[in-house]
Design an enzyme around this catalytic site. Structure first.
Site, PDB file in Angstrom:
ATOM      1  N   SER A 256     -49.612 120.786  49.416  1.00  0.00           N
ATOM      2  CA  SER A 256     -48.698 120.735  48.316  1.00  0.00           C
ATOM      3  C   SER A 256     -49.039 121.870  47.451  1.00  0.00           C
ATOM      4  CB  SER A 256     -48.612 119.584  47.670  1.00  0.00           C
ATOM      5  OG  SER A 256     -47.620 119.344  46.593  1.00  0.00           O
TER       6      SER A 256
ATOM      7  N   CYS B 249     -50.051 108.473  40.636  1.00  0.00           N
ATOM      8  CA  CYS B 249     -48.920 107.649  41.410  1.00  0.00           C
ATOM      9  C   CYS B 249     -48.834 106.294  40.927  1.00  0.00           C
ATOM     10  CB  CYS B 249     -48.830 107.836  42.770  1.00  0.00           C
ATOM     11  SG  CYS B 249     -49.048 109.378  43.249  1.00  0.00           S
TER      12      CYS B 249
ATOM     13  N   GLN C  89     -55.304 117.342  49.006  1.00  0.00           N
ATOM     14  CA  GLN C  89     -56.376 117.545  48.076  1.00  0.00           C
ATOM     15  C   GLN C  89     -57.399 118.766  48.484  1.00  0.00           C
ATOM     16  OE1 GLN C  89     -56.766 116.684  45.110  1.00  0.00           O
ATOM     17  NE2 GLN C  89     -55.090 115.271  44.924  1.00  0.00           N
TER      18      GLN C  89
HETATM   19  C1  LIG Z   1     -50.549 114.685  45.318  1.00  0.00           C
HETATM   20  C2  LIG Z   1     -50.755 114.345  46.695  1.00  0.00           C
HETATM   21  C3  LIG Z   1     -49.727 114.200  47.602  1.00  0.00           C
HETATM   22  C4  LIG Z   1     -48.259 114.234  47.130  1.00  0.00           C
HETATM   23  O1  LIG Z   1     -47.929 115.492  47.175  1.00  0.00           O
HETATM   24  P1  LIG Z   1     -46.550 115.790  46.101  1.00  0.00           P
HETATM   25  O2  LIG Z   1     -46.638 117.364  46.423  1.00  0.00           O
HETATM   26  O3  LIG Z   1     -46.807 115.554  44.910  1.00  0.00           O
HETATM   27  O4  LIG Z   1     -45.321 115.089  46.757  1.00  0.00           O
HETATM   28  C5  LIG Z   1     -49.703 113.551  48.945  1.00  0.00           C
HETATM   29  N1  LIG Z   1     -51.280 113.184  49.307  1.00  0.00           N
HETATM   30  C6  LIG Z   1     -52.274 113.429  48.514  1.00  0.00           C
HETATM   31  C7  LIG Z   1     -53.499 113.269  48.992  1.00  0.00           C
HETATM   32  C8  LIG Z   1     -52.108 113.876  47.188  1.00  0.00           C
HETATM   33  O5  LIG Z   1     -53.179 114.359  46.207  1.00  0.00           O
END
Ligand SMILES: *Cc1c(COP(=O)(O)O)cnc(C)c1O
Length: 396
Positions: free
Chosen positions: A199, A324, A179
């Protein structure tokens, strides 16, 4: 009308990222492991993207390991540190109760395999005290994993301090910075980070691609076996278009980061003051130490899911917690971790802004939420009991 305020779930791709990717679907389509020129053109693009991602985070190119996203990066960081710790008889891991499920579920699996997991309590303001980490470290601790910023309530953790303590005690420090990357200034050296997950789709890049940063000197085991890609630590033909798109979106977001953050934080603050006028509401997470785009509230006497449906009818895309966990009726583990009781945690709303949002949208959303909360309360038997004094209000 469509007002998108769910940027913590995913972001709209930037035109820069889309355009950067296009040549790698048909023109430069080779496999970077191939020795011929078509493959080598892809290998060059991969090396270029690796260097650019590294420059954005203050590390070396050979400290970047591309993955399929944040979840895989979290899994690999934790499992690798656990396996390497176990070799030295160290099977204790420290984390927090409000991590993303990619971290918590990995830890749960390890606890079933003989690892001892300490989950630190989170203060009501959603911030971990570095002293908690210091006091929890033992002689057999092999890993501390604390997220950079929380995905539901947006609180930013004292990562640099936690990293300093870990370094002093020679314990590996991993942070889920999914994030934070692209939204906060991050330098893995200055922040004392050994491993960091990111990500692309959280900073206007494509979905299904991310990276794990691993500083030299920290061992890394593979999660996926096969070919020798990623210096033998992550098998599988590289997602070349995705990786190129990630590098382009990260550079672009960091170039405009300060001005975007300032604009977004202004909208955030306006939204927070507007929604605070709703009686029996409470802001989740510290007022100051939060991501520029995060607004998280609980409204007493309503169900967050019903609120989302009413807002969706008005063209507003929001979330009740993390994407999620929606679909399950359990209240968010993050809200429970900061001490919200079940009745309150069920009435949650998360609005996550970007610099694309406008003041008009914020005004519209404040009115829409006020109306929707009022409407739901007028139909709620729990609310009637609260008003009639048959139940006690928990919030002010
Ligand atoms: C979205 C998110 C993830 C997962 O990332 P993906 O690329 O969707 O697998 C992990 N940790 C946090 C804090 C996230 O916001």
């Amino acid at each position: 009308m469509n007002i998108y305020m769910d940027n913590a779930a995913t972001t709209k791709m930037s035109a820069t990222a889309i355009n950067a990717m296009l040549p790698y679907f048909d023109g430069v389509y080779g496999n970077p492991s191939s020795l011929h020129s078509v493959g080598q053109a892809a290998a060059e693009a991969l090396a270029d993207a690796r260097g650019r991602v590294a420059a954005c985070l203050g590390c070396a190119a050979n400290e970047v390991y591309f993955t399929s996203g944040g979840s895989e990066a979290d899994n690999q960081a934790i499992v690798s540190a656990a396996m390497n710790g176990a070799k030295k008889g160290k099977k204790h891991i420290i984390s927090t109760a409000f991590e993303h499920h990619a971290v918590l579920h990995t830890l749960k699996k390890l606890s079933g395999e003989g690892f001892d997991i300490t989950l630190l309590d989170v203060h009501e303001n959603g911030v971990i005290d570095p002293l908690q980490v210091e006091e929890a470290i033992r002689a057999d601790t092999c890993l501390v994993t604390v997220m950079y910023a929380n995905n539901e309530i947006g609180t930013v953790q004292p990562v640099k301090e936690i990293g300093r303590i870990c370094r002093e005690k020679a314990v590996t420090f991993h942070t889920d910075a999914v994030q934070a990357v692209g939204h906060l200034p991050i330098n893995v050296n200055d922040d004392n980070i050994d491993m960091l997950s990111l990500s692309a789709h959280k900073f206007r890049g494509p979905k299904g691609v991310g990276a794990l940063i691993v500083r030299r000197g920290t061992p890394l085991s593979s999660l996926i076996e096969g070919g020798a890609q990623e210096r033998g630590r992550r098998a599988g033909t590289e997602n070349v278009p995705g990786i190129v798109g990630m590098a382009a979106s990260l550079e672009e977001e960091l170039k405009h980061r300060a001005e975007n953050a300032e604009k977004t934080a202004k909208l955030r603050d306006r939204l927070i003051s507007g929604l605070s006028e709703i009686p029996h509401s409470v802001l989740n997470g510290d007022r100051e130490r939060r991501l520029p785009g995060n607004v998280s509230f609980c409204f007493e006497g309503i169900e967050g899911e019903s609120l989302l449906l009413l807002l969706d009818e008005k063209g507003i895309c929001a979330s009740s917690g993390s994407a999620c966990t929606s679909g399950s009726l359990d209240p968010s583990h993050v809200l429970l971790a900061i001490g919200r009781v079940h009745d309150i945690a069920h009435g949650s709303l998360r609005l996550t802004l970007s610099a694309d949002n406008t003041e008009e949208e914020v005004k519209y959303v404040i009115e829409a939420v006020k109306e929707a909360v009022e409407r739901l309360r007028s139909m709620s038997p729990i609310w009637r009991d609260l008003v009639n004094g048959k139940r006690q209000f928990i919030t002010k």
